[in-house]
Scaffold this motif. Structure first.
Motif, mmCIF file in Angstrom:
data_model
loop_
_atom_site.group_PDB
_atom_site.id
_atom_site.type_symbol
_atom_site.label_atom_id
_atom_site.label_comp_id
_atom_site.label_asym_id
_atom_site.label_seq_id
_atom_site.Cartn_x
_atom_site.Cartn_y
_atom_site.Cartn_z
ATOM 1 N N ARG A 77 -1.189 -1.361 -4.281
ATOM 2 C CA ARG A 77 -2.337 -0.454 -4.235
ATOM 3 C C ARG A 77 -1.825 0.967 -4.026
ATOM 4 O O ARG A 77 -1.254 1.278 -2.976
ATOM 5 N N CYS A 110 -2.745 4.942 -3.499
ATOM 6 C CA CYS A 110 -3.900 5.669 -2.946
ATOM 7 C C CYS A 110 -3.535 7.146 -2.766
ATOM 8 O O CYS A 110 -2.588 7.475 -2.064
ATOM 9 N N HIS A 127 -8.049 2.399 -0.179
ATOM 10 C CA HIS A 127 -6.951 1.516 0.215
ATOM 11 C C HIS A 127 -6.311 1.901 1.543
ATOM 12 O O HIS A 127 -5.526 1.128 2.093
ATOM 13 N N CYS A 187 0.785 5.380 -0.357
ATOM 14 C CA CYS A 187 0.078 6.651 -0.356
ATOM 15 C C CYS A 187 0.956 7.717 -1.010
ATOM 16 O O CYS A 187 2.182 7.732 -0.823
ATOM 17 N N GLY A 212 -6.305 4.016 -6.373
ATOM 18 C CA GLY A 212 -7.254 4.158 -5.289
ATOM 19 C C GLY A 212 -7.163 5.440 -4.508
ATOM 20 O O GLY A 212 -6.504 6.413 -4.889
ATOM 21 N N THR A 262 -6.847 7.493 -0.654
ATOM 22 C CA THR A 262 -6.612 7.650 0.778
ATOM 23 C C THR A 262 -7.732 8.532 1.303
ATOM 24 O O THR A 262 -7.787 9.727 0.994
ATOM 25 N N THR A 271 0.847 -1.198 0.000
ATOM 26 C CA THR A 271 0.000 0.000 0.000
ATOM 27 C C THR A 271 0.878 1.242 0.000
ATOM 28 O O THR A 271 1.684 1.427 0.915
#
Length: 405
Positions: free
Chosen positions: A234, A236, A300, A106, A272, A274, A104
């Motif tokens: 992913r 985000c 995510h 960001c 995706g 945040t 994940t």
């Protein structure tokens, strides 16, 4: 939701031992010492994982769960200079993260300033300290400290008059402190801006309206999302903070419609959101429980915090401060309930990402936080209190007495 905690690395004044005692399960961190646009190598990532995990004879019980942030360079945002090389380095960093098992990531697409607050130690009624955005102070900075060309066109007459009076009442120390707060740069990073370098950066965006910056975001995602999807990652995007234009800069991730635009433009499960209830909650037209429901399939990562909106208001812009997690104006219980419903839907589908990582975002300085000199917005006790409150909501919503699983 998986309960995580933002940690700024070995120099963070909140220790990993304290993080574990607060009840967090995972760590959200980044390699802040690596300059933006430079590749993250497997070796550097694993060094940080070892620190987070702790020695074999005294493990922390923590894992590095989320990257926040893998920064996007200003050249990528503007499509200037070696921006294609920067995208290539970004892709290699994604591959390194995947090789280390971190899935994940960001990021944000805010030009120049990643976040903006005028006061890092605003005294709230109970005596603790919170971060605050004072619109009058911000206008005073923009009009009279930074003296940005064209700034006068961006404010209403009443706000300009109030800002002029506010600036005139400030002594030099207050003006210097205001400028330092607004040029601090990304939390955890070493770099910030001087007034001259900030003016230079703003000038580079003079010819980039919101529509063009939005197209640049789609171009960036068109390059990196296929790589992320192939690697099982992913991505985000964090929303604008605050979610309205500042210093003449465009803001393109401030509303549900903004998210829907780029999610549809690059339609992939790797592309995706945040969901930051604090950033998005500054705007009263952002329905956080509804956004959690409607964007749920692509959420995510979650930041949970609350804000209290204040006067004055000038168009989309307004003053606000960071309230307690269960206070403020976002319905936190309804937002968490919507996220729990999304997790249940994912479990029924057998999705690997059924458990969404969340963290208590920011926190007020309370008790021993005051005077510790920690990262603004990231105190130990204030976030522990926030995490405990959020955990209480999550526990109650899961209880069979209330229909939880």
């Amino acid at each position: 939701m998986r309960q995580t905690w933002r940690w700024f690395g070995p120099a963070d004044k909140v220790s990993l031992e304290a993080v574990r005692q607060a009840g967090a399960q995972g760590i959200v961190t980044a390699l802040h010492h690596i300059p933006t646009a430079q590749e993250w190598t497997i070796g550097e990532i694993r060094k940080r994982q070892v620190i987070v995990r702790g020695p074999d004879d005294a493990p922390t019980g923590l894992t590095w769960d989320v990257v926040e942030s893998l920064p996007v360079s200003e050249d990528i945002k503007r499509q200037t200079g070696p921006w294609r090389d920067h995208i290539a380095a970004y892709k290699r960093s994604l591959a390194s993260l995947a090789a280390c098992g971190i899935e994940t990531i960001c990021y944000n697409f805010m030009p120049v300033l990643d976040w903006s607050r005028t006061d890092l130690h605003y005294v709230v009624p109970h005596g603790g300290h919170a971060m605050r955005f004072d619109l009058v102070d911000f206008a005073a900075f923009d009009l009279f400290v930074l003296a940005r060309p064209g700034a006068a066109d961006d404010y209403g007459d009443a706000l300009k008059e109030e800002a002029a009076a506010r600036h005139a009442a400030m002594d030099e120390a207050a003006r210097t402190r205001l400028a330092a707060n607004l040029t601090a740069g990304l939390p955890g990073a070493a770099e910030g801006w001087t007034l001259d370098s900030l003016r230079d950066q703003l000038a580079l965006y003079d010819a980039i309206p919101a529509e063009r910056l939005r197209a640049h975001l789609v171009d960036f995602l068109s390059e990196v999302v296929p790589v992320a999807e192939e690697l099982g990652l992913r991505l985000c995007c964090h929303p604008d903070d605050p979610p309205f234009p500042l210093l003449g800069l465009p803001r393109i991730v401030s509303t549900e419609a903004d998210y829907r635009f780029f999610l549809d433009a690059v339609d992939s499960p790797a592309n995706g959101v945040t969901l930051c209830s604090g950033s998005l909650g500054v705007r009263p037209d952002n329905d956080l429980p509804g956004m959690a429901q409607r964007l749920g399939d692509r959420i995510h990562f979650v930041h949970l915090r609350n804000v209290r909106r204040q006067e004055p208001v000038d168009g989309l812009r307004r003053s606000f401060f960071e309230d307690e997690h269960l206070a403020g104006e976002t319905d936190m219980v309804a937002t968490i309930a919507a996220l729990h419903a999304e997790e249940a839907r994912r479990r029924a589908l057998g999705r690997r990402d059924a458990e969404i990582p969340m963290r208590p975002d920011h926190g007020q300085d309370i008790l021993d936080d005051i005077g510790r000199g920690g990262q603004p917005g990231y105190p130990a006790i204030g976030r522990l209190k926030g995490l405990a409150e959020l955990r209480g909501v999550m526990t109650a919503l899961r209880h069979p007495l209330w229909g939880g699983a």
